[in-house]
Scaffold this active site. Structure first.
Site, short mmCIF file in Angstrom:
data_model
loop_
_atom_site.label_atom_id
_atom_site.label_comp_id
_atom_site.label_asym_id
_atom_site.label_seq_id
_atom_site.Cartn_x
_atom_site.Cartn_y
_atom_site.Cartn_z
N GLU A 1 18.64 -23.08 10.82
CA GLU A 1 17.75 -21.94 11.08
C GLU A 1 16.56 -22.13 10.13
O GLU A 1 16.69 -21.93 8.92
CB GLU A 1 18.54 -20.65 10.80
CG GLU A 1 17.75 -19.38 10.85
CD GLU A 1 16.90 -19.26 12.08
OE1 GLU A 1 17.40 -19.56 13.17
OE2 GLU A 1 15.72 -18.91 11.93
N LYS B 1 27.36 -22.11 -0.75
CA LYS B 1 26.36 -22.34 -1.80
C LYS B 1 25.24 -21.32 -1.64
O LYS B 1 24.37 -21.47 -0.78
CB LYS B 1 25.77 -23.76 -1.71
CG LYS B 1 24.88 -24.06 -2.90
CD LYS B 1 23.90 -25.19 -2.64
CE LYS B 1 22.51 -24.74 -2.32
NZ LYS B 1 21.83 -23.83 -3.25
N GLU C 1 22.56 -18.16 15.70
CA GLU C 1 23.59 -17.45 15.00
C GLU C 1 23.63 -16.01 15.48
O GLU C 1 22.85 -15.60 16.32
CB GLU C 1 23.49 -17.58 13.47
CG GLU C 1 22.18 -17.32 12.84
CD GLU C 1 22.16 -17.88 11.40
OE1 GLU C 1 21.05 -17.99 10.87
OE2 GLU C 1 23.22 -18.19 10.82
N CYS D 1 11.87 -14.96 7.81
CA CYS D 1 11.58 -16.02 8.79
C CYS D 1 10.88 -15.43 9.98
O CYS D 1 10.15 -16.12 10.68
CB CYS D 1 12.87 -16.65 9.30
SG CYS D 1 13.89 -17.27 8.01
N ASN E 1 16.21 -14.84 0.84
CA ASN E 1 15.44 -13.71 1.38
C ASN E 1 16.31 -12.63 2.02
O ASN E 1 15.90 -11.48 2.08
CB ASN E 1 14.34 -14.19 2.34
CG ASN E 1 14.87 -14.78 3.62
OD1 ASN E 1 15.97 -15.31 3.65
ND2 ASN E 1 14.09 -14.72 4.67
N GLY F 1 15.84 -28.84 6.49
CA GLY F 1 16.62 -29.01 7.71
C GLY F 1 16.65 -30.45 8.18
O GLY F 1 17.70 -30.98 8.54
N GLY G 1 16.88 -22.43 5.94
CA GLY G 1 15.97 -22.93 4.92
C GLY G 1 14.70 -23.45 5.57
O GLY G 1 14.35 -23.06 6.69
N SER G 2 14.02 -24.33 4.85
CA SER G 2 12.74 -24.82 5.36
C SER G 2 12.96 -25.94 6.38
O SER G 2 14.03 -26.55 6.45
CB SER G 2 11.91 -25.37 4.19
OG SER G 2 12.53 -26.54 3.71
N GLU H 1 3.70 -22.26 7.83
CA GLU H 1 4.44 -21.11 7.31
C GLU H 1 4.05 -20.86 5.86
O GLU H 1 4.11 -21.77 5.02
CB GLU H 1 5.95 -21.38 7.41
CG GLU H 1 6.77 -20.16 7.02
CD GLU H 1 8.26 -20.33 7.26
OE1 GLU H 1 8.80 -21.39 6.89
OE2 GLU H 1 8.87 -19.40 7.82
C1 UN1 Z 1 15.29 -14.11 8.21
O1 UN1 Z 1 14.20 -13.80 7.79
O2 UN1 Z 1 15.77 -15.23 8.00
O3 UN1 Z 1 14.98 -9.96 12.18
C2 UN1 Z 1 16.18 -13.20 8.92
C3 UN1 Z 1 14.93 -9.63 11.00
C4 UN1 Z 1 16.15 -9.64 10.13
C5 UN1 Z 1 16.59 -11.01 9.88
C6 UN1 Z 1 15.55 -11.92 9.36
N1 UN1 Z 1 17.16 -8.79 10.65
O4 UN1 Z 1 13.93 -9.28 10.49
#
Ligand code: UN1
Length: 500
Positions: A253, A178, A464, A287, A155, A236, A231-232, A385
């Site tokens: 994450e 990867k 991160e 995310c 994404n 994780g 990832g999901s 989600e």
């Molecule tokens: C994500 O969707 O894993 O805050 C990261 C945000 C972006 C990062 C999203 N800068 O929307």
């Protein structure tokens, strides 16, 4: 739009471009129109082993390169990314489906991260602190850890690799990368440009292929000390389990079920803009996307009406697109299954709720921006989600119920509140249990110099970006230098308190 053509690409191991040992391949397909973007090696454990061996060998030299010099490689990378920004954004629009301005933003995030982490080469601060003994000097120093496995999603195909790989490198680690199988060409371009910026052979390696073979072996390989995965939740948990035996450092994450609160006193037009951007930007595949809107009853009817109208103005077809496709057929099916679930739960479908067709969209994976109204906070569409352009309007009586609703999900990534009441805004900052909180803005748009990550099932306590990223990619060495010329025993040979 130019077509890339189905060129073949390779893994990059020890500074050489090589096919997968088994010779298998897979294709990257454009979600916008089904075109083949390229053919990539479908790697196996053997390829991972070679890459790890290369990274392990390169580590012994890279860790000794002065950190400011490692940082300068990142400055050059930032420069190259800047030069290639338009080309990368166009490729991203084709390979991942993001609309062009957002694709440019994704690349810009990597440029920002590269400058930021390049600067860390001249900081990487540790601490100096007084000793309890005379003629003794104490300090703590950040040390690299070794080989890092970076497993990234599709994404943010340029930004998220930069969040993991750049801090790992500036800290003195070497990397096996990867990229997601949905966006391998962007991963490839990332590695090419970073190599061009001057990375020595073996410092960064790329192994294409699926999580089952490549990811699994990376996580289990005894010489990989750190795994960083976006990832999901399910992936994780599997990674944590697999890494447990090797006592690896695991940075995760994972998912989100982010919410925007709109109180009665909010600027509703601003809130609607924030919701549309957060719910439907990147087709809801962030995310941090807002898949819940928790609205105080006094504002509910007006907000619903304005939001539905603004959403129905969004364009999905090619020229001036607002909302691009979702990543693949599986995603389209999953998103639509949640529409069925929402209807079945008794939520009111206000707009969307179907695959978008016509206007040349049929060969891609497009879903209409979807809003459910009158949703209860405990319905599945308000708890799980979806990772698509679907959001749920949840009416609540007051501020306290709104906070409880935000916190009622298992994830804790991003939250937001629209209000003009400064006291409520500050209470929200204190009481919302998420790693990121916005006041009078949507749930997306994190900046690279602040920690990024979430509470509860969104991760395992790491962050991160920003300085927090350094904690993932370094270990502390505490150093004591005794220059007294005699044995001084801590806690034993210390002086008495001077008498008053
Ligand atoms: C994500 O969707 O894993 O805050 C990261 C945000 C972006 C990062 C999203 N800068 O929307």
């Amino acid at each position: 739009m130019a077509t890339v053509g189905a060129s073949s690409y390779k893994n990059y191991i020890a500074g050489e471009w090589v096919d997968a040992a088994g010779g298998d391949t897979f294709e990257s397909i454009s979600p916008a129109n089904g075109d083949t973007i390229g053919v990539f090696p479908k790697s196996s454990a053997e390829d991972v082993d070679r890459a790890v061996e290369a990274a392990k060998a390169a580590y012994e030299e890279w860790r000794l390169v002065p950190a400011p010099k490692r940082g300068e490689t990142l400055f050059r990378f930032a420069q190259l990314l800047t030069e290639e920004k338009d080309e990368l954004a166009e490729l991203m629009a084709r390979e991942m489906g993001k609309v062009l301005p957002e694709a440019g933003g994704d690349v810009q995030e990597a440029i920002d991260m590269s400058f930021y982490m390049g600067g860390e080469g001249r900081r990487l601060f540790g601490q100096t602190t007084p000793s309890e003994l005379r003629d003794k000097f104490n300090m703590s120093v950040r040390m690299p850890i070794g080989v890092v496995g970076a497993i990234t999603p599709w994404n943010f195909p340029i930004a998220i690799p930069s969040w993991k790989i750049l801090p790992a490198l500036v800290c003195g680690n070497t990397v096996v990368f990867k990229p997601a199988t949905d966006t391998p060409l962007l991963g490839q371009r990332f590695v090419e440009l970073l190599t061009e910026a001057g990375l020595p052979k073996g410092v960064l390696n790329v192994v294409h292929g699926g999580g089952g073979e490549v990811g699994e072996r990376l996580v289990r390989h005894p010489d990989v000390r750190v795994i960083s995965l976006t990832g999901s939740r399910e992936t994780g948990v599997a990674v944590l389990r697999a890494a447990a035996e090797g006592l690896k450092h695991v940075h995760l994450e994972l998912g989100g079920k982010n919410a925007i609160i709109v109180l009665d006193d909010a600027d509703l037009d601003l809130a609607v803009e924030g919701i549309v951007w957060s719910a439907f930007g990147t087709s809801g595949q962030r995310c941090t996307a807002a898949s819940r809107v928790i609205v105080q009853r006094g504002a509910y009817d007006q907000l619903q009406q304005k939001l539905v109208a603004a959403t129905e103005r969004l364009r999905l077809w090619e020229a001036d697109t607002d909302v691009g496709p979702v990543i693949n057929k599986g995603a389209l099916e999953k998103i639509h299954s949640y529409t069925e679930i929402g209807k079945g739960e008794g939520a009111r479908l206000l707009t969307g709720g179907e695959v978008a067709s016509g206007n040349g969209l049929d060969s891609g994976f497009y879903y209409r921006p979807t809003i459910f109204g009158d949703v209860d906070a405990d319905m599945r569409i308000a708890q799980e989600e979806i990772f698509g352009p679907t959001t749920a309007l949840i009416p609540v009586a007051d501020f306290d119920e709104a906070i409880r609703a935000v916190n009622s999900v298992k994830y804790g990534l991003s939250s937001s509140i629209f209000t003009r009441d400064v006291n409520k805004a500050f209470r929200a900052m204190r009481d919302l249990n998420t790693g990121i909180t916005y006041i009078n803005a949507g749930t997306i748009g994190a900046e690279v110099h602040l920690p990024f990550g979430g509470t509860k099932d969104t991760g395992n306590g790491h962050r991160e970006a920003g300085q927090a990223a350094l904690d993932v990619f370094t270990e502390w060495t505490s150093i004591y230098v005794d220059y007294s010329g005699k044995l001084q025993r801590a806690q034993i040979d210390t002086e008495e308190h001077p008498s008053p």
